[in-house]
Design an enzyme around this catalytic site. Sequence first.
Site, PDB file in Angstrom:
ATOM      1  N   CYS A 131       6.060 128.781  71.757  1.00  0.00           N
ATOM      2  CA  CYS A 131       6.662 129.686  72.733  1.00  0.00           C
ATOM      3  C   CYS A 131       8.110 129.259  72.984  1.00  0.00           C
ATOM      4  O   CYS A 131       8.459 128.087  72.874  1.00  0.00           O
ATOM      5  CB  CYS A 131       5.859 129.733  74.026  1.00  0.00           C
ATOM      6  SG  CYS A 131       5.556 128.126  74.817  1.00  0.00           S
ATOM      7  N   SER A 186       4.916 124.332  73.158  1.00  0.00           N
ATOM      8  CA  SER A 186       6.169 124.790  73.767  1.00  0.00           C
ATOM      9  C   SER A 186       7.342 124.355  72.908  1.00  0.00           C
ATOM     10  O   SER A 186       7.265 123.346  72.185  1.00  0.00           O
ATOM     11  CB  SER A 186       6.331 124.205  75.168  1.00  0.00           C
ATOM     12  OG  SER A 186       6.656 122.813  75.084  1.00  0.00           O
ATOM     13  N   ASP A 187       8.444 125.099  72.969  1.00  0.00           N
ATOM     14  CA  ASP A 187       9.680 124.548  72.432  1.00  0.00           C
ATOM     15  C   ASP A 187      10.020 123.321  73.283  1.00  0.00           C
ATOM     16  O   ASP A 187       9.552 123.181  74.418  1.00  0.00           O
ATOM     17  CB  ASP A 187      10.804 125.589  72.490  1.00  0.00           C
ATOM     18  CG  ASP A 187      11.881 125.328  71.445  1.00  0.00           C
ATOM     19  OD1 ASP A 187      11.944 124.190  70.938  1.00  0.00           O
ATOM     20  OD2 ASP A 187      12.667 126.246  71.144  1.00  0.00           O
ATOM     21  N   CYS A 188      10.810 122.432  72.728  1.00  0.00           N
ATOM     22  CA  CYS A 188      10.973 121.115  73.358  1.00  0.00           C
ATOM     23  C   CYS A 188      11.666 121.226  74.721  1.00  0.00           C
ATOM     24  O   CYS A 188      12.806 121.686  74.803  1.00  0.00           O
ATOM     25  CB  CYS A 188      11.731 120.189  72.416  1.00  0.00           C
ATOM     26  SG  CYS A 188      10.794 119.870  70.899  1.00  0.00           S
ATOM     27  N   ALA A 197      10.791 123.194  77.046  1.00  0.00           N
ATOM     28  CA  ALA A 197      10.744 124.552  77.600  1.00  0.00           C
ATOM     29  C   ALA A 197       9.910 124.608  78.868  1.00  0.00           C
ATOM     30  O   ALA A 197      10.156 125.445  79.743  1.00  0.00           O
ATOM     31  CB  ALA A 197      10.186 125.529  76.559  1.00  0.00           C
TER      32      ALA A 197
END
Length: 626
Positions: free
Chosen positions: A107, A140-142, A144
């Site tokens: 995401c 998750s994107d890092c 996020a």
Amino acid sequence: VIVMSLQYGNEFLKQLNQQTDTPAAHAHSRDSLPQKPRIAATCKHFAGYSLETSRFNFSAEITDQRDWNDTYLPAFDACIHAGEFLHDYFGAIDRSSSTGGALGTMCSYNSINQIPACANPAFLQDRLRHEWSFPGYVVSDCWAISNIYEHHHYASSYSEAAGMALRAGVDLDCGDTVQGYGMEALEEGYMDINDVDRALTNLFGVLVDVGYFDYEEQAITKTAQVHGEDESQKEYHDQVALEAALQSIVLLKNGPDKSSPNQQPTRLLPLSNTKHRKTTLIGPLADDKNIMLGNYHGIPTNVITPKQGLEDLGIEVEYIQGCNVTDSPDGENDGLPDNELCEQMKANSDATILIVGPDQDIESEGLDRTSLLLPKVQRETIEEATRCSKAKSPSTPLILVVISGGPIDLSSYKSNNDIDAILYTSYPGQAGGQALAHVLYGKYNPSGRLVTTIYHNSYSDKVALYDMRMRPEESNTLDGHNKDLYPGRTYRFYTGSSVYPFGYGLSYSSWNYSVELATTKRVNSNQYDRNLVSVIAVNVSNTGSMDGSDSILLFHMGPDAGRNGKPIKSLIGFEKVYVLAGGTRLVEFNVEKWMMSQEAGTHTFRVGPSMDYSLEINTLDGGIMS
């Protein structure tokens, strides 16, 4: 683009899992190769993620459901359900709910209509899990998840952000928010133990799917790690890098002729090893190894710059950097002083080659370009080098090579007859300089096509960075035109003029196509009783004197194309074929899906970005009229 992305992803996964004809694959028998995918692919960034500027707090306002259905979601749908090739290579994997495609989804940083993507159950649960039956894990994107609190201000604390993310459907935090505040989120009721169990089940389920706990699979992996890469594998990888770079180079201009891309009575390239042995090479990208690699790259054993590539062919190279890549804030010391470039350029040069483009200080993660022009200092250097080259010897060919990760407005160079040819490529990797030299001197016949539209710089004024709309605004004027209206995005919807269209690319050969119906079948159902075109055949003829490959792009235009929100055209298939000079190859495309649509009227199938070769099929009252 969705068609291209899916095919690229499939082939990439095959390579990673060593199920192809490579030295590594031959090191083990077919029976000893892994019977499961050993890598879980991850589709990202889900969803509506299309910019770098303000990406941590940006909200993608996408309210037209058609934009979701035909632009922002199909690539993820295809990625998750791209299991056909996995089934062919590995057989069905263990979990009965598996769709056989990617096992991970990431995401994105942004919000979607004011709700952070990593805290959005409508996408992570309703769409991903329920509608698409996604069986894998969501990561998750890092950082996020921390952004849910820090930048979006959607949560009141880190613990609430952690709970929101897991409850919405995130299973793994690329960051430290869940790790640091997860227990607090559990105790404060922002999530419950069922959310934790679900996340662990999804994560360990994927580990099982890829054989992480299987002894035999681990033994094969460890054996490969111990043996490492032998010389034959290195040679293979070097050759793949060269081939990838060669195929990516696009010839945009070759001489002053402005007619059809398939008719080139006048051309300058390729250069001759005997006539053009002394070359003046100018530009900040001509001898820079880092720029060749672009962003997110591994560590190659060797990087070949354009300068080295030319020298390896035995070309005598006079190299002049000419200028820096970027403009300095004060505008000083960017390029050579007036006339110094001219003074350095030798009069007896057989050819002048300019190599220009942006670098990672202009376009990279976290950076968006706000202009489609080259930096001013590079534009001035091109202008000065062109003037000097033609002043010294009007017959000396001048070639412009552009290396860029995105479109550059080349309109002034396209129309400038003092610039004889233009080559365009993305950051070409470790063998980029070798590939450019081979194309320039005719050791390879270019077959690349543009994967994006090259717009005029004015496009950036008409289409705001944050405007996610795909479709153009419809005119309410009598003549149907209004220059101030939003023109739309991408080749499918953009209504304005372009410098070069999506799919454009020239060749050292000339090509002719004939398009015909290959297969029809009778369809009898409650909806249909008619002859249905299922396959279209394209005969590809190389009418030039040089063997080479041609990229065949098939576009579809429905009866309502360009009206009522429908795409102007859509790429539905592509194939690259190698054809000997004077030869012909047959390429077939299955078009049954598009002919089964409910749109009665004329369906047009077009080869390439021009209108030169097309086939019209009129479906009226269930019958094919022509």
